[in-house]
Scaffold this active site. Structure first.
Site, PDB file in Angstrom:
ATOM      1  N   CYS A  81       0.869  -1.179   0.000  1.00 23.59           N
ATOM      2  CA  CYS A  81       0.000   0.000   0.000  1.00 23.59           C
ATOM      3  C   CYS A  81       0.902   1.225   0.000  1.00 23.59           C
ATOM      4  O   CYS A  81       1.605   1.480   0.985  1.00 23.59           O
ATOM      5  CB  CYS A  81      -0.919  -0.002   1.218  1.00 23.59           C
ATOM      6  SG  CYS A  81      -1.971   1.455   1.335  1.00 23.59           S
ATOM      7  N   CYS A 220      -5.269   5.945  -3.736  1.00 26.33           N
ATOM      8  CA  CYS A 220      -4.536   4.674  -3.732  1.00 26.33           C
ATOM      9  C   CYS A 220      -3.149   4.955  -4.283  1.00 26.33           C
ATOM     10  O   CYS A 220      -3.007   5.321  -5.461  1.00 26.33           O
ATOM     11  CB  CYS A 220      -5.263   3.632  -4.575  1.00 26.33           C
ATOM     12  SG  CYS A 220      -4.364   2.068  -4.751  1.00 26.33           S
TER      13      CYS A 220
END
Length: 281
Positions: A81, A220
Site C-alpha cells: 500500500c 490509492c
C-alpha cells in the site's frame, strides 16, 4: 488497545503499535476497527511490528527493523500500500522508532523492501517500477472498459475512460467485474481521464479507484503509480513524472529506469485507545 489514526490524501488507516508481534490481530478485529459506524473507520490497518518478530518479515530483518503488516478494511491481507507506507514511515519518525539513514527510512512489506524519504510536509516512498503485463476489461454499470494490467507489487487494472464519459459520474459502490483468470486474487481498478497540463511534469491524470477489500477509496498510492506508468507509456515515454489527482488530493509519481517514487502528504491526526470487546457488539 492503543491506536493512531493517519491518512495520505484521504486514504486513511488505523495504526496499531505492536513491536513484538504480541497482538492477536484477526480478520474479524480488523474489519471491526475499520467499520465507519461501529469502529474507528479506515481503509485499512497498519500494524507496526519489528521485522524479526513477524513470520513474513523475519527473512529480511537484516535490511530493515520494521515490517508494515497491512490489512484491508475487510480483514484480508494486501501485498503493498503506497499511501500506507508513507503514513507508516510518518508514524515511525513521529514516535522516534526510526531515523533516516543516508536520507531514507527502509521498511519491509509483503511486496519487498521499500525506502522512504521526508520531503518537507510530505513523504516519498520508493517502490518497484510498475510492470505493464497484459490487457483486460472491467465491466461497470453496463459499461465495458478496456484496461491495462499493471503489477506494482500488487495487481491493478488501469482503465482510461472514452471521451465524453464523466469520471465523477461512475458508480463505484460495487466492485467492477473483472477476469478472474487474470486476477485470481482480485485487483484494484483505476478509472482515469486526462487532466489539464501542469508545469514541471510530463503528464497530469485524474483518477478514481475501487480497491479490492476496501471498496472505493479517496486515494490509492500504488494505483497512482500504475496510472502514471500507463500515462507515460501512452505518451511514448519510458520514464518521467506524472501528477495524479485523486478525490483526496494530489500525488506525484516519478518513474525511473528501475524504480517508482510516490510523493504526497502523510498526516497523523489522532491517538487514543479502543476497547476490542466493544467493537464486536
Amino acid at each position: 488497545m492503543e491506536f493512531t489514526k493517519g491518512h495520505g490524501t484521504g486514504n486513511d488507516f488505523v495504526i496499531l503499535p505492536d513491536p513484538d508481534g504480541a497482538l492477536d490481530l484477526t480478520p474479524v478485529l480488523v474489519a471491526a476497527l475499520c467499520d465507519r459506524r461501529r469502529g474507528l473507520g479506515a481503509d485499512g490497518v497498519l500494524r507496526v511490528v519489528r521485522a524479526a518478530k513477524h513470520p513474513e518479515g523475519a527473512g529480511r530483518a537484516g535490511e530493515a527493523e520494521w515490517f508494515m503488516d497491512y490489512w484491508n478494511a475487510d480483514g484480508s491481507f494486501a501485498e503493498m500500500c503506497g499511501n500506507g507506507a508513507r503514513v507508516f514511515v510518518r508514524y515511525l519518525l513521529a514516535q522516534e522508532l526510526a531515523e533516516p539513514v543516508d536520507g531514507t527510512v527502509p521498511v519491509v512489506t509483503r511486496a519487498g523492501l521499500v525506502r522512504a524519504r521526508v520531503e518537507g510536509d510530505g513523504i516519498a516512498v520508493e517502490m518497484r517500477r510498475p510492470r505493464l503485463y497484459d490487457t483486460s476489461t472491467a465491466a461497470l454499470g453496463g459499461l465495458t472498459l478496456a484496461g491495462t494490467a499493471v503489477d506494482v507489487g500488487n495487481p491493478h487494472l488501469v482503465c482510461a475512460l472514452p471521451a465524453g464519459l464523466d469520471l465523477g459520474a461512475l458508480d463505484l459502490t460495487r466492485a467492477p467485474a473483472v477476469d478472474p483468470a487474470l486476477f485470481p486474487a482480485g485487483v484494484n481498478v483505476e478509472f482515469t481521464v486526462p487532466g489539464d497540463p501542469v508545469d514541471g511534469v510530463d503528464g497530469h491524470v485524474l483518477m478514481r479507484v475501487h480497491e479490492r477489500g476496501s471498496a472505493e477509496t479517496l486515494s490509492c498510492g500504488t494505483g497512482a503509480c500504475a496510472v502514471a506508468a500507463v500515462a507515460l507509456r501512452d505518451a511514448g515515454r519510458d520514464a518521467g513524472t506524472v501528477t495524479v489527482d485523486v478525490p483526496g488530493g494530489r500525488l506525484t509519481v516519478t518513474v525511473t529506469d528501475d524504480a517508482c517514487w510516490l510523493a504526497g502528504p502523510a498526516l497523523l491526526i489522532a491517538t487514543g485507545a479502543v476497547d476490542p470487546a466493544a467493537l464486536r457488539r
